[in-house]
Design a protein around this motif. Structure first.
Motif, PDB file in Angstrom:
ATOM      1  N   GLN A 250       0.817  -1.209   0.000  1.00 57.18           N
ATOM      2  CA  GLN A 250       0.000   0.000   0.000  1.00 57.18           C
ATOM      3  C   GLN A 250       0.854   1.264   0.000  1.00 57.18           C
ATOM      4  O   GLN A 250       1.890   1.342   0.651  1.00 57.18           O
ATOM      5  N   GLY A 251       0.410   2.247  -0.756  1.00 52.99           N
ATOM      6  CA  GLY A 251       1.046   3.562  -0.734  1.00 52.99           C
ATOM      7  C   GLY A 251       2.433   3.614  -1.338  1.00 52.99           C
ATOM      8  O   GLY A 251       3.176   4.568  -1.110  1.00 52.99           O
ATOM      9  N   ARG A 252       2.785   2.626  -2.137  1.00 54.07           N
ATOM     10  CA  ARG A 252       4.129   2.580  -2.718  1.00 54.07           C
ATOM     11  C   ARG A 252       4.085   2.779  -4.230  1.00 54.07           C
ATOM     12  O   ARG A 252       3.046   2.612  -4.872  1.00 54.07           O
ATOM     13  N   ILE A 253       5.232   3.150  -4.773  1.00 60.36           N
ATOM     14  CA  ILE A 253       5.369   3.374  -6.217  1.00 60.36           C
ATOM     15  C   ILE A 253       6.037   2.164  -6.854  1.00 60.36           C
ATOM     16  O   ILE A 253       7.033   1.645  -6.327  1.00 60.36           O
ATOM     17  N   PHE A 254       5.504   1.729  -7.990  1.00 61.28           N
ATOM     18  CA  PHE A 254       6.056   0.565  -8.682  1.00 61.28           C
ATOM     19  C   PHE A 254       6.186   0.840 -10.177  1.00 61.28           C
ATOM     20  O   PHE A 254       5.501   1.692 -10.735  1.00 61.28           O
ATOM     21  N   SER A 255       7.093   0.080 -10.785  1.00 60.26           N
ATOM     22  CA  SER A 255       7.309   0.179 -12.229  1.00 60.26           C
ATOM     23  C   SER A 255       6.561  -0.947 -12.930  1.00 60.26           C
ATOM     24  O   SER A 255       6.743  -2.120 -12.604  1.00 60.26           O
ATOM     25  N   ARG A 256       5.719  -0.590 -13.878  1.00 62.53           N
ATOM     26  CA  ARG A 256       4.977  -1.593 -14.628  1.00 62.53           C
ATOM     27  C   ARG A 256       5.899  -2.446 -15.481  1.00 62.53           C
ATOM     28  O   ARG A 256       5.680  -3.655 -15.638  1.00 62.53           O
ATOM     29  N   SER A 257       6.916  -1.839 -16.044  1.00 58.02           N
ATOM     30  CA  SER A 257       7.852  -2.564 -16.907  1.00 58.02           C
ATOM     31  C   SER A 257       8.849  -3.379 -16.099  1.00 58.02           C
ATOM     32  O   SER A 257       9.379  -4.384 -16.586  1.00 58.02           O
ATOM     33  N   GLY A 258       9.102  -2.933 -14.869  1.00 61.90           N
ATOM     34  CA  GLY A 258      10.113  -3.587 -14.036  1.00 61.90           C
ATOM     35  C   GLY A 258      11.527  -3.160 -14.382  1.00 61.90           C
ATOM     36  O   GLY A 258      12.494  -3.717 -13.847  1.00 61.90           O
ATOM     37  N   ASN A 259      11.654  -2.151 -15.239  1.00 61.01           N
ATOM     38  CA  ASN A 259      12.988  -1.720 -15.692  1.00 61.01           C
ATOM     39  C   ASN A 259      13.442  -0.398 -15.092  1.00 61.01           C
ATOM     40  O   ASN A 259      14.499   0.117 -15.468  1.00 61.01           O
ATOM     41  N   HIS A 260      12.673   0.158 -14.172  1.00 64.44           N
ATOM     42  CA  HIS A 260      13.031   1.454 -13.607  1.00 64.44           C
ATOM     43  C   HIS A 260      14.175   1.279 -12.599  1.00 64.44           C
ATOM     44  O   HIS A 260      14.159   0.358 -11.779  1.00 64.44           O
ATOM     45  N   PRO A 261      15.194   2.159 -12.642  1.00 72.33           N
ATOM     46  CA  PRO A 261      16.349   2.018 -11.745  1.00 72.33           C
ATOM     47  C   PRO A 261      16.031   2.330 -10.275  1.00 72.33           C
ATOM     48  O   PRO A 261      16.762   1.894  -9.377  1.00 72.33           O
ATOM     49  N   LYS A 262      14.950   3.047 -10.014  1.00 72.01           N
ATOM     50  CA  LYS A 262      14.660   3.488  -8.651  1.00 72.01           C
ATOM     51  C   LYS A 262      13.511   2.725  -7.996  1.00 72.01           C
ATOM     52  O   LYS A 262      13.551   2.456  -6.793  1.00 72.01           O
ATOM     53  N   TYR A 263      12.506   2.354  -8.764  1.00 73.86           N
ATOM     54  CA  TYR A 263      11.308   1.753  -8.182  1.00 73.86           C
ATOM     55  C   TYR A 263      11.208   0.265  -8.512  1.00 73.86           C
ATOM     56  O   TYR A 263      11.566  -0.172  -9.616  1.00 73.86           O
ATOM     57  N   PRO A 264      10.696  -0.546  -7.555  1.00 69.98           N
ATOM     58  CA  PRO A 264      10.579  -1.993  -7.770  1.00 69.98           C
ATOM     59  C   PRO A 264       9.514  -2.337  -8.806  1.00 69.98           C
ATOM     60  O   PRO A 264       8.650  -1.525  -9.124  1.00 69.98           O
ATOM     61  N   ALA A 265       9.601  -3.556  -9.304  1.00 71.09           N
ATOM     62  CA  ALA A 265       8.663  -4.008 -10.344  1.00 71.09           C
ATOM     63  C   ALA A 265       7.307  -4.334  -9.738  1.00 71.09           C
ATOM     64  O   ALA A 265       7.213  -4.984  -8.694  1.00 71.09           O
ATOM     65  N   LEU A 266       6.253  -3.918 -10.416  1.00 73.58           N
ATOM     66  CA  LEU A 266       4.900  -4.229  -9.976  1.00 73.58           C
ATOM     67  C   LEU A 266       4.675  -5.744 -10.012  1.00 73.58           C
ATOM     68  O   LEU A 266       3.951  -6.290  -9.186  1.00 73.58           O
ATOM     69  N   GLY A 267       5.340  -6.394 -10.943  1.00 71.35           N
ATOM     70  CA  GLY A 267       5.196  -7.841 -11.064  1.00 71.35           C
ATOM     71  C   GLY A 267       5.788  -8.626  -9.918  1.00 71.35           C
ATOM     72  O   GLY A 267       5.520  -9.818  -9.781  1.00 71.35           O
ATOM     73  N   ASP A 268       6.611  -7.974  -9.083  1.00 69.17           N
ATOM     74  CA  ASP A 268       7.215  -8.650  -7.932  1.00 69.17           C
ATOM     75  C   ASP A 268       6.348  -8.561  -6.677  1.00 69.17           C
ATOM     76  O   ASP A 268       6.755  -9.021  -5.609  1.00 69.17           O
ATOM     77  N   THR A 269       5.184  -7.944  -6.781  1.00 75.20           N
ATOM     78  CA  THR A 269       4.256  -7.873  -5.651  1.00 75.20           C
ATOM     79  C   THR A 269       3.396  -9.146  -5.629  1.00 75.20           C
ATOM     80  O   THR A 269       3.676 -10.103  -6.361  1.00 75.20           O
ATOM     81  N   SER A 270       2.344  -9.128  -4.842  1.00 77.86           N
ATOM     82  CA  SER A 270       1.429 -10.282  -4.785  1.00 77.86           C
ATOM     83  C   SER A 270       0.418 -10.258  -5.928  1.00 77.86           C
ATOM     84  O   SER A 270      -0.500 -11.072  -5.956  1.00 77.86           O
ATOM     85  N   MET A 271       0.582  -9.333  -6.854  1.00 79.80           N
ATOM     86  CA  MET A 271      -0.314  -9.253  -8.009  1.00 79.80           C
ATOM     87  C   MET A 271      -0.296 -10.576  -8.778  1.00 79.80           C
ATOM     88  O   MET A 271       0.770 -11.153  -9.023  1.00 79.80           O
ATOM     89  N   GLY A 272      -1.485 -11.056  -9.145  1.00 75.33           N
ATOM     90  CA  GLY A 272      -1.584 -12.336  -9.826  1.00 75.33           C
ATOM     91  C   GLY A 272      -2.054 -13.444  -8.914  1.00 75.33           C
ATOM     92  O   GLY A 272      -2.570 -14.468  -9.366  1.00 75.33           O
ATOM     93  N   HIS A 273      -1.895 -13.250  -7.600  1.00 78.90           N
ATOM     94  CA  HIS A 273      -2.403 -14.204  -6.619  1.00 78.90           C
ATOM     95  C   HIS A 273      -3.872 -13.876  -6.363  1.00 78.90           C
ATOM     96  O   HIS A 273      -4.221 -12.701  -6.229  1.00 78.90           O
ATOM     97  N   PRO A 274      -4.762 -14.880  -6.288  1.00 81.33           N
ATOM     98  CA  PRO A 274      -6.188 -14.588  -6.083  1.00 81.33           C
ATOM     99  C   PRO A 274      -6.474 -13.689  -4.884  1.00 81.33           C
ATOM    100  O   PRO A 274      -7.383 -12.859  -4.933  1.00 81.33           O
ATOM    101  N   ALA A 275      -5.694 -13.851  -3.817  1.00 82.03           N
ATOM    102  CA  ALA A 275      -5.905 -13.034  -2.617  1.00 82.03           C
ATOM    103  C   ALA A 275      -4.898 -11.888  -2.536  1.00 82.03           C
ATOM    104  O   ALA A 275      -4.760 -11.249  -1.495  1.00 82.03           O
ATOM    105  N   GLY A 276      -4.210 -11.637  -3.642  1.00 77.74           N
ATOM    106  CA  GLY A 276      -3.180 -10.608  -3.649  1.00 77.74           C
ATOM    107  C   GLY A 276      -3.641  -9.287  -4.223  1.00 77.74           C
ATOM    108  O   GLY A 276      -4.835  -9.039  -4.403  1.00 77.74           O
ATOM    109  N   LEU A 277      -2.684  -8.449  -4.517  1.00 81.50           N
ATOM    110  CA  LEU A 277      -2.940  -7.111  -5.022  1.00 81.50           C
ATOM    111  C   LEU A 277      -3.742  -7.161  -6.321  1.00 81.50           C
ATOM    112  O   LEU A 277      -3.371  -7.879  -7.261  1.00 81.50           O
ATOM    113  N   PHE A 278      -4.863  -6.423  -6.355  1.00 86.41           N
ATOM    114  CA  PHE A 278      -5.783  -6.347  -7.489  1.00 86.41           C
ATOM    115  C   PHE A 278      -6.472  -7.686  -7.779  1.00 86.41           C
ATOM    116  O   PHE A 278      -7.041  -7.877  -8.851  1.00 86.41           O
TER     117      PHE A 278
END
Length: 374
Positions: A250-278
């Motif tokens: 929550q409240g964090r910035i993520f990179s959709r591409s996963g290629n940003h030097p400063k922000y973590p990849a959105l794909g490395d979150t719990s996204m995609g898990h039924p009980a996860g993000l989104f």
């Protein structure tokens, strides 16, 4: 998608299926009640073998009850599909509208690419929506077939269980029937039996499918529009009562591409898990973020978050228990079972008292609509 928005969007479809289930269950009770005189006679004369004639009489209704349930579902299928199309369209375009203004401003400032057409005219968005509409319709058609098949089986279970208990001498005919109907009212007609043999209630399954699909269409249409603007960075919203697999992000910035030097990849979150993000029942939203702009959302207290989440789950459980007792009452009325009616009424009052006590102790808001049968 915001969880309250998702709940309001999916409620009309779920309500139609709750109504279908209630009508199927009451139809079962009415069909079984037709030969109550035989059961009463057995209790008076003690000839338990007569229950077999009752069983045969009720089994002769199998084809009729199957036709009834097909008609119940067919009479509501048009409304169901209309509500489904409306729900998904609203979910998708509302989600896009939430972020369209920010992206348009970003494009005007030269930070993003300006798409050649507006959201309503985007073929990419239309294709995403149509794909989910087809998928959801296929799922609901399969659900309809499952409910018809399993309602037939539930009818058989009540007849055979009642007969078996009477012949075994463990219950009087009316006691046995009352117990079987009470169990059916409590469990309902499943909308799915999964690979492990677990039965999913109509409410749980349809609600899960509709919320999951509305979330998916909202997220995928947002992603498709972000692709058209070439957005990479997104901010995840925050809210109290977030689920365990969502709270850390929550409240964090993520990179959709996963290629940003400063922000973590959105794909490395719990996204995609039924009980996860989104995922299913997730209440989080993602917004386009541009470096140098002020963050909108901030993480909330994990302790407060966990408490509110647990309280919300407890309230949903208490509401479901009240609805089950009310459904039992309706079926006992159809059976003309005075003892069953009194017992169901006592259960309703007890469960309503439990909910009132819970509301008082937590300070939460009671929603009477969620306690009603359809």
């Amino acid at each position: 998608m915001d969880r309250w928005v998702s709940q309001n969007l999916t409620k009309p479809v779920t309500d139609v299926y709750l109504s279908i289930e209630d009508q199927i269950l009451r139809n079962i009770a009415k069909k079984i009640a037709r030969d109550n005189s035989i059961l009463i006679d057995i209790e008076k004369n003690g000839n338990t073998q007569l229950v077999e004639s009752w069983q045969l009489s009720r089994l002769s209704e199998l084809d009729a009850i199957n036709k009834d349930h097909i008609q119940i579902i067919a009479s509501r299928s048009g409304k169901t599909m209309q509500e489904l199309e409306k729900m998904l369209s609203n979910a998708g375009y509302s989600a896009v509208d939430e972020i369209e203004g920010d992206m348009f401003e970003g494009a005007k400032k030269g930070k993003l690419l300006m798409p050649p057409e507006g959201a309503k005219d985007s073929e990419s968005l239309k294709n995403v929506l149509l794909g989910y509409q087809r998928q959801a319709k296929n799922t609901l058609n399969l659900t309809n077939t499952t409910m018809i098949d399993l309602s037939r089986q539930k009818y058989l279970d009540v007849i055979n269980d009642t007969t078996g208990k009477v012949l075994a001498g463990v219950s009087t005919p009316q006691q046995a029937l009352r117990e079987s109907i009470k169990e059916l009212a409590n469990k309902g007609v499943p909308a799915l039996v999964d690979k492990k043999g677990r039965e999913w209630s109509t409410e749980a399954y349809v609600s899960m499918v509709m919320r999951s699909t509305s979330n998916n269409v909202a997220n995928d249409m947002q992603d498709a529009r972000m692709d058209e603007y070439e957005v990479d960075l997104v901010e995840v919203s925050s809210h109290d009562g977030a689920r365990p697999l969502c709270a850390p992000y929550q409240g964090r910035i993520f990179s959709r591409s996963g290629n940003h030097p400063k922000y973590p990849a959105l794909g490395d979150t719990s996204m995609g898990h039924p009980a996860g993000l989104f995922g299913v029942h997730c209440g989080h939203v993602k917004y386009p973020y541009f470096e140098g702009t002020k963050k909108t959302y901030n993480p909330v207290s994990s302790e407060k978050n966990d408490r509110i989440y647990e309280e919300s789950q407890k309230q949903r459980y208490l509401e479901r228990e009240i609805r089950k007792a009310k459904r039992e009452m309706a079926m006992m009325i159809d059976l003309d079972d005075d003892i069953g009616i009194v017992e169901a009424d006592d259960r309703i009052k007890e469960r309503q008292a439990n909910l009132r006590s819970f509301i008082k102790s937590t300070g939460r808001t009671r929603n009477n609509e969620r306690e009603q049968i359809r």
